[in-house]
Design a protein around this motif. Sequence first.
Motif, PDB file in Angstrom:
ATOM      1  N   GLU A  81      -3.542   5.419  -7.654  1.00 46.03           N
ATOM      2  CA  GLU A  81      -2.328   6.138  -7.327  1.00 46.03           C
ATOM      3  C   GLU A  81      -1.453   5.306  -6.393  1.00 46.03           C
ATOM      4  OE1 GLU A  81      -3.497   9.932  -5.882  1.00 46.03           O
ATOM      5  OE2 GLU A  81      -3.921  10.679  -7.892  1.00 46.03           O
ATOM      6  N   HIS A 203      -7.107   3.560 -15.505  1.00 48.71           N
ATOM      7  CA  HIS A 203      -6.154   4.169 -14.579  1.00 48.71           C
ATOM      8  C   HIS A 203      -6.860   5.310 -13.845  1.00 48.71           C
ATOM      9  CE1 HIS A 203      -2.998   1.819 -16.548  1.00 48.71           C
ATOM     10  NE2 HIS A 203      -3.566   2.157 -17.691  1.00 48.71           N
ATOM     11  N   ARG A 205      -7.230   8.199 -11.212  1.00 45.88           N
ATOM     12  CA  ARG A 205      -6.417   9.192 -10.518  1.00 45.88           C
ATOM     13  C   ARG A 205      -7.322  10.127  -9.716  1.00 45.88           C
ATOM     14  NH1 ARG A 205      -3.832   5.427 -11.772  1.00 45.88           N
ATOM     15  NH2 ARG A 205      -2.139   5.367 -13.297  1.00 45.88           N
ATOM     16  N   TYR A 209      -9.649  10.048 -14.864  1.00 41.87           N
ATOM     17  CA  TYR A 209      -9.246   8.668 -15.124  1.00 41.87           C
ATOM     18  C   TYR A 209      -8.950   8.513 -16.609  1.00 41.87           C
ATOM     19  CZ  TYR A 209     -14.285   7.951 -16.134  1.00 41.87           C
ATOM     20  OH  TYR A 209     -15.571   8.055 -16.611  1.00 41.87           O
ATOM     21  N   ASP A 245       1.300  10.936 -16.395  1.00 34.38           N
ATOM     22  CA  ASP A 245       0.939   9.748 -15.631  1.00 34.38           C
ATOM     23  C   ASP A 245       2.162   8.861 -15.431  1.00 34.38           C
ATOM     24  OD1 ASP A 245      -1.821   8.265 -14.817  1.00 34.38           O
ATOM     25  OD2 ASP A 245      -0.248   6.820 -15.318  1.00 34.38           O
TER      26      ASP A 245
END
Length: 381
Positions: A81, A203, A205, A209, A245
């Motif tokens: 993030e 990615h 988060r 993810y 996202d």
Amino acid sequence: MISPSRYDVVIAGAGPAGAVAATVLARAGARVLVLDRAQFPRGKLCGDTLNPGALAVLARLGLESASSGAFPLDGMIVTGEGDVRVEGRYGGVHGRAILRRDFDAALVAAARGAGATVDEGVLVDGPALDTSGAAPVVVGLMLRGKDRRLLRVGARVVIAADGRYSRVARAVQLSRSAFGPRRWAIGAYFEDVAGMRSFGEMHVRRNHYIGVAPLPSAVTNACVVTPSPSGRSMKQLLWDALRADPLLRERFAASRMITEPICLGPLAVDCEVAGTAGLLLAGDAAGFIDPMTGDGLRFALRGAELAAAEALHALEHGVTDGHVRLLQARRREFAHKWRFNRSLRTMVAFPGAVRVARYAAMLAPAGLQQVIRYAGDVHAA
């Protein structure tokens, strides 16, 4: 057709672990039968990536052709993030991305080419047990025929490679779903995704993810792993995650989902042993960790090698305790990586830990680059 005669080894599951174990055993002269309820080629929810360590196993076994036509990967991109973004190159070695449909079918063909018998569309109901001694011994598999009758196929050694919810392992209480964290994966294939490069992507988060991987023919694999898949359709949940996202929404804005999403979960499976008398475990049947590190196929391939070696030892010496030696071998091979993966799995479950990791990545990106190389099993390659 399945013969009722006794085989040296019968394997439940013709995925990568089962097919590789069958290939190694058949090359050594063992009579091998592999059973799977699927018909190959078949689709499979997966990140579709082979890291450098997995490719090293294939090369050692002379199975490089199973990944022919794959998309080359130079490394991984990890984002968090805020502005956290680290590009980690494998450096001198490469990974590959390939549809599991194609990869698994190639390994099944290799097993057949080595001399193993592979029967598809066969439901393994559970293990066949000899209970005449002091403790039960697995002596084959019980199959469920089309007429619902049970058929017993005997073997000197049995290998369970039939996935996370292994009917064989669970029937003798060797594995269970992990108590936590519990997560589900929802994935599908897309076309026209912008900004794809020769890197896999992760990615991370606060509460989920997202994995993204380039594939041949300009196809992209996208998968979200979340602790709560309920309340929405799988398609809606996946689209919502991508569109919400900040780094992915524009890249997927003009994309098209070309397959229906598949959902698996809860993902993690705990297994503290490597089998029981007469039975060896391989692949996800031996335990499954959330796939965020992308090393599941390396575990499967190398674990299959280890199981095949113990099966050959059991055939040569007439013993039924190969599971004890297999557990020791798996611990020597995988213990450090298991701890590493469990630490990451636990970290992602807690927003505070994700924030700490975010600041650490911003202050010392070289450290995260080393983590990416370790996750990619570059050391094993």
